[in-house]
Write a protein that holds these residues in place. Structure first.
Motif, mmCIF file in Angstrom:
data_model
loop_
_atom_site.group_PDB
_atom_site.id
_atom_site.type_symbol
_atom_site.label_atom_id
_atom_site.label_comp_id
_atom_site.label_asym_id
_atom_site.label_seq_id
_atom_site.Cartn_x
_atom_site.Cartn_y
_atom_site.Cartn_z
ATOM 1 N N HIS A 37 5.519 -7.304 1.623
ATOM 2 C CA HIS A 37 5.268 -5.997 1.045
ATOM 3 C C HIS A 37 5.515 -6.022 -0.446
ATOM 4 O O HIS A 37 6.348 -6.780 -0.938
ATOM 5 N N LEU A 38 4.804 -5.168 -1.166
ATOM 6 C CA LEU A 38 5.097 -4.867 -2.553
ATOM 7 C C LEU A 38 5.385 -3.380 -2.644
ATOM 8 O O LEU A 38 4.867 -2.588 -1.855
ATOM 9 N N HIS A 39 6.192 -2.987 -3.620
ATOM 10 C CA HIS A 39 6.541 -1.584 -3.775
ATOM 11 C C HIS A 39 6.350 -1.136 -5.216
ATOM 12 O O HIS A 39 6.562 -1.906 -6.153
ATOM 13 N N ALA A 40 5.971 0.119 -5.378
ATOM 14 C CA ALA A 40 5.922 0.759 -6.691
ATOM 15 C C ALA A 40 6.066 2.257 -6.480
ATOM 16 O O ALA A 40 5.317 2.854 -5.696
ATOM 17 N N ASP A 41 7.058 2.838 -7.139
ATOM 18 C CA ASP A 41 7.280 4.292 -7.067
ATOM 19 C C ASP A 41 7.351 4.796 -5.633
ATOM 20 O O ASP A 41 6.809 5.855 -5.289
ATOM 21 N N GLY A 42 8.008 4.032 -4.774
ATOM 22 C CA GLY A 42 8.200 4.470 -3.398
ATOM 23 C C GLY A 42 7.023 4.256 -2.478
ATOM 24 O O GLY A 42 7.086 4.617 -1.298
ATOM 25 N N VAL A 43 5.931 3.672 -2.978
ATOM 26 C CA VAL A 43 4.749 3.406 -2.149
ATOM 27 C C VAL A 43 4.689 1.920 -1.823
ATOM 28 O O VAL A 43 4.871 1.074 -2.694
ATOM 29 N N GLN A 44 4.417 1.613 -0.574
ATOM 30 C CA GLN A 44 4.378 0.234 -0.103
ATOM 31 C C GLN A 44 2.948 -0.282 -0.033
ATOM 32 O O GLN A 44 2.065 0.396 0.477
ATOM 33 N N PHE A 45 2.737 -1.474 -0.559
ATOM 34 C CA PHE A 45 1.447 -2.162 -0.476
ATOM 35 C C PHE A 45 1.615 -3.311 0.505
ATOM 36 O O PHE A 45 2.428 -4.214 0.285
ATOM 37 N N ALA A 46 0.826 -3.277 1.605
ATOM 38 C CA ALA A 46 0.989 -4.271 2.668
ATOM 39 C C ALA A 46 -0.365 -4.843 3.070
ATOM 40 O O ALA A 46 -1.374 -4.633 2.399
ATOM 41 N N ASP A 47 -0.376 -5.560 4.193
ATOM 42 C CA ASP A 47 -1.589 -6.263 4.625
ATOM 43 C C ASP A 47 -2.793 -5.340 4.780
ATOM 44 O O ASP A 47 -3.905 -5.685 4.377
ATOM 45 N N ASP A 48 -2.588 -4.172 5.393
ATOM 46 C CA ASP A 48 -3.704 -3.249 5.595
ATOM 47 C C ASP A 48 -4.320 -2.812 4.263
ATOM 48 O O ASP A 48 -5.537 -2.629 4.160
ATOM 49 N N ASP A 49 -3.475 -2.644 3.256
ATOM 50 C CA ASP A 49 -3.973 -2.233 1.939
ATOM 51 C C ASP A 49 -4.737 -3.369 1.265
ATOM 52 O O ASP A 49 -5.765 -3.145 0.624
ATOM 53 N N ALA A 50 -4.235 -4.591 1.433
ATOM 54 C CA ALA A 50 -4.942 -5.738 0.879
ATOM 55 C C ALA A 50 -6.307 -5.897 1.539
ATOM 56 O O ALA A 50 -7.309 -6.190 0.868
ATOM 57 N N ARG A 51 -6.367 -5.674 2.853
ATOM 58 C CA ARG A 51 -7.651 -5.762 3.552
ATOM 59 C C ARG A 51 -8.628 -4.702 3.052
ATOM 60 O O ARG A 51 -9.834 -4.963 2.928
ATOM 61 N N LEU A 52 -8.113 -3.518 2.748
ATOM 62 C CA LEU A 52 -8.978 -2.446 2.247
ATOM 63 C C LEU A 52 -9.583 -2.833 0.902
ATOM 64 O O LEU A 52 -10.790 -2.683 0.682
#
Length: 249
Positions: free
Chosen positions: A13-28
């Protein structure tokens, strides 16, 4: 994962300002790059356009502009990734590559005895304190049965003591206070060992020294939490993140 840690076995996971960027986001983002539009990307992933658009908006509010949109024109419009999006994907891949190579071998093992049970979940008394965990069927319903618990480092989340969410606000019901005793930083991920306070007694009423818990966190979390050897932290993990095996007496 809560901000400040890695959890949910094997996901980076990556985080910024309380929002998580994960596998599903990378796929999008990759689907937008391949399909040339958010609408077609959502279709390709089997998601609704409104849901994909909402998620992209959430990501852009924290990570910056990720998709450049063009409306109409002779080419019919479309979308393409920004330089920020490509850098985010590259950073995510670096984290995942380093993370998976480390996470596969790092576990904390705790031994204890079942003292209570509620369906598939049991309360285990360990030297570190009481742990809620899933237990094997052959140990179910057996009071005082010995079990051995394994907790993956990637399932542990670290918090600053003053910022740890209340127990009622999180599903990670296993929470321990401790002190960072080891901090090994890689290019994207850091291995942290937390020596637990160990103020809980064992099932026999005796203390058996201090226990430790390994965790993996991103470099950004190290900076955000200002982690260093000697830092006070709260470590948490879900009951479903533990693997238990029965032991013979």
């Amino acid at each position: 994962m809560d901000d400040g840690g890695l959890d949910t076995g094997f996901d980076a996971h990556l985080h910024a300002d309380g929002v998580q960027f994960a596998d599903d986001d990378a796929r999008l983002l990759r689907a937008v790059d391949e399909e040339g539009s958010l609408n077609r990307a959502a279709d390709a992933l089997g998601r609704s356009y409104s849901r994909a658009h909402q998620r992209l908006t959430e990501l852009e509010e924290s990570f910056g502009p990720l998709v450049a949109r063009q409306r109409g024109g002779s080419g019919g419009g479309g979308s393409q990734l920004t330089d920020e999006a490509r850098e985010l994907l590259a950073r995510f891949e670096r984290v995942r590559t380093e993370f998976t190579g480390t996470a596969e071998v790092e576990e904390t093992v705790l031994s204890g005895r079942i003292v209570d049970r509620d369906g598939e979940l049991a309360t285990i008394e360990t030297d570190a304190g009481r742990v809620r965990a899933l237990v094997p069927s052959r140990a179910s319903g057996v009071s005082n049965s010995k079990v051995q618990l394994s907790v993956r480092a990637d399932a542990v989340t670290l918090h600053a003591p003053d910022d740890a969410p209340p127990e009622s606000a999180t599903s990670a019901r296993n929470r321990f206070s401790g002190t960072v005793s080891v901090l090994e930083e890689g290019q994207a991920v850091a291995r942290v060992v937390v020596t637990l306070d160990g103020d809980s007694e064992t099932v026999n009423g005796e203390r058996d020294g201090q226990s430790s818990l390994a965790a993996l966190v991103t470099k950004s979390s190290v900076e955000k939490l200002d982690l260093h050897v000697g830092s006070k932290v709260v470590a948490s993990f879900k009951a479903t993140a533990t693997r238990a095996t029965a032991q013979e007496d």
